[in-house]
Design a protein around this motif. Structure first.
Motif, PDB file in Angstrom:
ATOM      1  N   ASP A  29     -11.350   8.102 -21.544  1.00  0.00           N
ATOM      2  CA  ASP A  29     -12.488   7.244 -20.783  1.00  0.00           C
ATOM      3  C   ASP A  29     -11.672   5.868 -20.293  1.00  0.00           C
ATOM      4  O   ASP A  29     -12.123   5.694 -19.201  1.00  0.00           O
ATOM      5  CB  ASP A  29     -13.342   6.875 -21.724  1.00  0.00           C
ATOM      6  CG  ASP A  29     -14.202   8.087 -22.302  1.00  0.00           C
ATOM      7  OD1 ASP A  29     -14.107   9.227 -21.541  1.00  0.00           O
ATOM      8  OD2 ASP A  29     -15.101   8.022 -23.387  1.00  0.00           O
ATOM      9  N   TYR A  32      -9.900   7.006 -17.310  1.00  0.00           N
ATOM     10  CA  TYR A  32     -10.379   7.460 -16.075  1.00  0.00           C
ATOM     11  C   TYR A  32     -11.164   6.302 -15.490  1.00  0.00           C
ATOM     12  O   TYR A  32     -11.183   6.404 -14.348  1.00  0.00           O
ATOM     13  CB  TYR A  32     -11.866   8.285 -16.669  1.00  0.00           C
ATOM     14  CG  TYR A  32     -12.769   8.691 -15.694  1.00  0.00           C
ATOM     15  CD1 TYR A  32     -12.485   9.681 -14.715  1.00  0.00           C
ATOM     16  CD2 TYR A  32     -13.994   8.233 -15.838  1.00  0.00           C
ATOM     17  CE1 TYR A  32     -13.323  10.109 -13.702  1.00  0.00           C
ATOM     18  CE2 TYR A  32     -15.053   8.346 -14.681  1.00  0.00           C
ATOM     19  CZ  TYR A  32     -14.382   9.636 -13.705  1.00  0.00           C
ATOM     20  OH  TYR A  32     -15.367   9.916 -12.894  1.00  0.00           O
ATOM     21  N   GLY A  33     -11.615   5.297 -16.147  1.00  0.00           N
ATOM     22  CA  GLY A  33     -12.153   3.949 -15.735  1.00  0.00           C
ATOM     23  C   GLY A  33     -11.201   3.323 -14.908  1.00  0.00           C
ATOM     24  O   GLY A  33     -11.855   2.751 -13.840  1.00  0.00           O
ATOM     25  N   GLU A  34     -10.158   3.121 -15.322  1.00  0.00           N
ATOM     26  CA  GLU A  34      -8.906   2.467 -14.748  1.00  0.00           C
ATOM     27  C   GLU A  34      -8.456   3.312 -13.473  1.00  0.00           C
ATOM     28  O   GLU A  34      -8.476   2.568 -12.272  1.00  0.00           O
ATOM     29  CB  GLU A  34      -7.717   2.272 -15.534  1.00  0.00           C
ATOM     30  CG  GLU A  34      -7.658   1.421 -16.562  1.00  0.00           C
ATOM     31  CD  GLU A  34      -6.589   1.425 -17.537  1.00  0.00           C
ATOM     32  OE1 GLU A  34      -5.701   1.783 -17.292  1.00  0.00           O
ATOM     33  OE2 GLU A  34      -6.677   0.532 -18.553  1.00  0.00           O
ATOM     34  N   THR A  35      -8.377   4.500 -13.478  1.00  0.00           N
ATOM     35  CA  THR A  35      -8.329   5.164 -12.276  1.00  0.00           C
ATOM     36  C   THR A  35      -9.278   5.211 -11.379  1.00  0.00           C
ATOM     37  O   THR A  35      -9.110   5.283 -10.102  1.00  0.00           O
ATOM     38  CB  THR A  35      -7.957   6.863 -12.648  1.00  0.00           C
ATOM     39  OG1 THR A  35      -6.929   6.803 -13.578  1.00  0.00           O
ATOM     40  CG2 THR A  35      -7.530   7.974 -11.448  1.00  0.00           C
ATOM     41  N   LYS A  36     -10.646   5.380 -11.662  1.00  0.00           N
ATOM     42  CA  LYS A  36     -11.880   5.101 -10.889  1.00  0.00           C
ATOM     43  C   LYS A  36     -11.689   3.951 -10.112  1.00  0.00           C
ATOM     44  O   LYS A  36     -12.034   3.637  -8.872  1.00  0.00           O
ATOM     45  CB  LYS A  36     -12.854   5.582 -11.508  1.00  0.00           C
ATOM     46  CG  LYS A  36     -14.288   5.580 -10.726  1.00  0.00           C
ATOM     47  CD  LYS A  36     -15.528   6.018 -11.568  1.00  0.00           C
ATOM     48  CE  LYS A  36     -16.488   5.981 -10.804  1.00  0.00           C
ATOM     49  NZ  LYS A  36     -17.007   5.508  -9.459  1.00  0.00           N
ATOM     50  N   GLN A  37     -11.384   2.831 -11.084  1.00  0.00           N
ATOM     51  CA  GLN A  37     -11.382   1.508 -10.185  1.00  0.00           C
ATOM     52  C   GLN A  37     -10.231   1.318  -9.226  1.00  0.00           C
ATOM     53  O   GLN A  37     -10.353   0.778  -8.179  1.00  0.00           O
ATOM     54  CB  GLN A  37     -11.235   0.356 -11.505  1.00  0.00           C
ATOM     55  CG  GLN A  37     -11.203  -0.954 -10.826  1.00  0.00           C
ATOM     56  CD  GLN A  37     -10.934  -2.087 -11.854  1.00  0.00           C
ATOM     57  OE1 GLN A  37     -10.615  -1.695 -13.052  1.00  0.00           O
ATOM     58  NE2 GLN A  37     -10.650  -3.207 -11.434  1.00  0.00           N
ATOM     59  N   LYS A  38      -8.957   2.091  -9.745  1.00  0.00           N
ATOM     60  CA  LYS A  38      -7.999   2.092  -8.501  1.00  0.00           C
ATOM     61  C   LYS A  38      -8.176   2.841  -7.320  1.00  0.00           C
ATOM     62  O   LYS A  38      -7.987   2.274  -6.297  1.00  0.00           O
ATOM     63  CB  LYS A  38      -6.793   2.611  -9.552  1.00  0.00           C
ATOM     64  CG  LYS A  38      -5.491   2.552  -8.565  1.00  0.00           C
ATOM     65  CD  LYS A  38      -5.027   1.116  -8.581  1.00  0.00           C
ATOM     66  CE  LYS A  38      -3.677   1.055  -7.552  1.00  0.00           C
ATOM     67  NZ  LYS A  38      -3.376  -0.226  -7.131  1.00  0.00           N
ATOM     68  N   LEU A  39      -8.905   3.860  -7.694  1.00  0.00           N
ATOM     69  CA  LEU A  39      -9.392   4.825  -6.620  1.00  0.00           C
ATOM     70  C   LEU A  39     -10.280   3.970  -5.541  1.00  0.00           C
ATOM     71  O   LEU A  39     -10.386   4.256  -4.488  1.00  0.00           O
ATOM     72  CB  LEU A  39     -10.160   6.023  -7.239  1.00  0.00           C
ATOM     73  CG  LEU A  39     -10.231   7.234  -6.083  1.00  0.00           C
ATOM     74  CD1 LEU A  39      -9.285   7.545  -5.260  1.00  0.00           C
ATOM     75  CD2 LEU A  39     -11.110   8.277  -6.803  1.00  0.00           C
ATOM     76  N   ASP A  40     -11.201   3.387  -6.369  1.00  0.00           N
ATOM     77  CA  ASP A  40     -12.215   2.511  -5.562  1.00  0.00           C
ATOM     78  C   ASP A  40     -11.481   1.465  -4.564  1.00  0.00           C
ATOM     79  O   ASP A  40     -11.524   1.320  -3.560  1.00  0.00           O
ATOM     80  CB  ASP A  40     -13.551   1.923  -6.289  1.00  0.00           C
ATOM     81  CG  ASP A  40     -14.209   2.921  -6.895  1.00  0.00           C
ATOM     82  OD1 ASP A  40     -14.461   4.061  -6.435  1.00  0.00           O
ATOM     83  OD2 ASP A  40     -14.878   2.549  -7.880  1.00  0.00           O
ATOM     84  N   LYS A  43      -9.819   3.177  -1.730  1.00  0.00           N
ATOM     85  CA  LYS A  43     -10.784   3.599  -0.688  1.00  0.00           C
ATOM     86  C   LYS A  43     -11.117   2.327  -0.029  1.00  0.00           C
ATOM     87  O   LYS A  43     -11.164   2.332   1.403  1.00  0.00           O
ATOM     88  CB  LYS A  43     -11.944   4.261  -1.459  1.00  0.00           C
ATOM     89  CG  LYS A  43     -11.846   5.569  -1.771  1.00  0.00           C
ATOM     90  CD  LYS A  43     -13.204   6.103  -2.421  1.00  0.00           C
ATOM     91  CE  LYS A  43     -13.036   7.482  -2.911  1.00  0.00           C
ATOM     92  NZ  LYS A  43     -14.171   8.102  -3.525  1.00  0.00           N
TER      93      LYS A  43
END
Length: 140
Positions: A29, A32-40, A43
């Protein structure tokens, strides 16, 4: 007691696995949160750079149009300059050809003036004299 021991071992093993799974899930989790933040963030960077790229392309097209316009104007100026140079060259040729004639004409006029001056300055009868006082008219 043997069955109780096995059940208790099994419960401990399951509890241990549940704890490991919970810590693994927490780790996943978190990742995933860090990856999602990095992905955002990435983007956002992509959108920002895409916008900059589009603006740069637009500026490039504008500059290319301006360069084409300037090249066209420069070509017109060069053509006009060439025509003016050609005209000046032709006028210079005419000037060079007629300069000698004009100088000869000026010399002729000067000589004629000198001859006339010499001729008329030696004849005293033609020297201008002061005129008599004009007659006064009366109203009669």
């Amino acid at each position: 007691a043997k069955v109780k021991g096995l059940i208790s071992d099994m419960i401990e093993k399951l509890m241990k696995e549940a704890g490991e799974e919970a810590s693994h899930k927490a780790f996943c989790d978190k990742e995933y949160g860090e990856t999602k933040q990095k992905l955002d963030e990435l983007k956002y960077d992509i959108e920002k750079y895409t916008s900059k790229l589009d603006k740069a392309k637009s500026d490039s097209m504008t500059l290319k149009d301006e360069v084409a316009t300037r090249q066209s104007e420069t070509a017109k100026i060069i053509k006009s300059q060439a025509e003016a140079d050609k005209l000046r060259g032709e006028e210079y040729k005419i000037y060079v050809q007629s300069k000698a004639d004009l100088e000869q004409g000026v010399s002729g006029v000067r000589l004629a003036l000198k001859i006339l001056h010499d001729y008329y300055s030696t004849q005293e009868s033609l020297v201008q004299q002061a005129p008599d006082a004009p007659a006064v008219h009366s109203a009669a």
